[in-house]
Design an enzyme around this catalytic site. Sequence first.
Site, PDB file in Angstrom:
ATOM      1  NE  ARG A 275      -3.971   0.154   2.027  1.00  0.00           N
ATOM      2  CZ  ARG A 275      -4.188  -0.937   2.715  1.00  0.00           C
ATOM      3  NH1 ARG A 275      -3.410  -1.219   3.760  1.00  0.00           N
ATOM      4  NH2 ARG A 275      -5.159  -1.765   2.413  1.00  0.00           N
ATOM      5  CB  ALA A 276       3.994   2.155   1.732  1.00  0.00           C
TER       6      ALA A 276
END
Length: 662
Positions: A275-276
């Site tokens: 997600r980052a």
Amino acid sequence: MSTPYPFTAVVGQDDLRLALLLNAVSPAVGGVLVRGEKGTAKSTAVRALAALLPEVGVVPGCRFSCDPIAPDPTCPDAPHEPGVAMSRPARMVELPVGASEDRLVGALDIERALAEGVKAFEPGLLAAAHRGILYVDEVNLLHDHLVDLLLDAAAMGASYVEREGVSVRHAARFLLVGTMNPEEGELRPQLLDRFGLTVEVAASREPDQRVEVVRRRLAYDDDPAAFAASWGDEETAVRQRIVAARTLLPRVRLGDSALRQIATVCSAFEVDGMRADIVMARTATALAAWAGRTDVLAEDVRQAALLALPHRRRRNPFDAPGLDEDKLDEMLEESGGDDDPGTDPDGPDGGGGQPPEGGPEGGGDAGAPADAEESGEPQPAGAGSGERAPVGAADPFRTRVLSVPGIGEGAAGRRSRARTEHGRTTGARRPEGALTKLHLAATVRAAAPHQRARGRSGRGLVVRRDDLRQATREGREGNLVLFVVDASGSMAARQRMSAVKGAVLSLLLDAYQRRDKVGLVTFRGSAAEVALPPTSSVDAAAARLESLPTGGRTPLAAGLLKAHDVLRVERLRDPARRALVVVVTDGRATGGPEPVALAGRAARLFAAEGIASVVVDCESGPVRLGLAGQLAGELGGTAVTLDELRADSIAGLVKDVQRRAA
């Protein structure tokens, strides 16, 4: 309608303003979590942003704010007439901390279902926030399951409702903003990760900037309309820039070099999951569009990392968010970026996407003596008589749950069984007072036998007050875990106190995960003190524990009586939250007159009131007096050694606590 404070009049807070503007340009960034102390313009900036957003075109009469250019074919209010449109300002919808799940996602329209016999969906706040801002003040105090629901909707751009015979899907794309004061408790790391960006805000320590904040606020309070008008040109310029950046965004190119930099940085900082990387890519793209460029530069990647990674690097609840900027620059350089992470000479405002200012103003052993004054050990400089400097805590370990016996009705959590608003439905009952959770099936069953006698003639069900049934639900509650820690000289051996602090720290970690409130009472010398009043901030408790000094006699009775007073006051503030008292001591009582008898009388107060308790026995050495076990008996609780607190040893303790309370 009140005039909002102008966004461009907010003094300083560059990271906060930039993060909000990037989400206004690209809601796909995933929202922003604003962390900071009270009085730092968090709420003011969020509310001011709503006035900057361009107006939105909607289908008239659509409760879900469908875009007339591309209406949602699955909209519950569809089909829509082509070519019919109207414009309205973008909405800012606030989600109250005490909101229910029905209020957030919507639910069956009970009134129409009972009166007309039809299924009808009543939209919730997610529908109202579509194409606008959803603002959650004090998001860390919101129930976890509500946070999960709104973050899922923000990630998917849609809300799905499957309940009470209703199956509805509607679009829910909004700018999600949450604000929180870390002193009042943290979000779980899993929830932190779901916010796209996080910024830390604090009040400026520069006198000139503080003066300007007060000057502008007073001017706004005296005449909000005139103050807002004086910032009209700056507001218009930022509004136009948002529109331009939105238009440019689809044409921004995220090259392989920038993607490799993003992947290298996320890998170097050991961020979990992907997600980052995705958030950084979207943020860097929005930064380029905000700066008026069609290419993502290294400076955009750097700024995106500073906004998207700090809160994802927490390895345990007591780690403060942060990012090593020197390491970040090193990773960007090693990944082969073409651009130095500085200013961009070609972009407006010098690049980096910074928002405009908006105006011209810018150790001992087990045989250590019982009391410090008897030990003969040298005292640290500055320490009081009989007081030793704090020692560090041993490494924390995993513990199993210590639950309060019975069934409570406290705030939702993960520790003890409780009747809650959001657990699994276990039955129905007649409501006592106002009806809060209707059990539809039970209500229909209660009303059905009486329809002929009531003269029913149409489709609707004739329902009277006596037919209504309240749903009873069971889940888990959070408790108040009150630690009563012996800091006297008998505990002062460094190895022993380090182990004690490690055990309490482990229980604090468990309390954090189970959404408990915690408090800390310590006793030593001649008195006891409340080192930390009951709070949701487990971080604060850990910090107070770390700095706890030791020494002096053992006023055990004073510690128990102080804890009893804390519980009495807390019951007035929060009567539904049940308490678990954890007394950490070797059981000695040496302070004051008749210390042993007085400690026994104080302990029996807890037993008389049925307060759940555990005594962590810290006695060590070849000769043991068993005083902690005697104390546990008088408390009506149980005693456990430090070794038995570990996960593989504590299961029997829970059963013992419950058996004694039965």
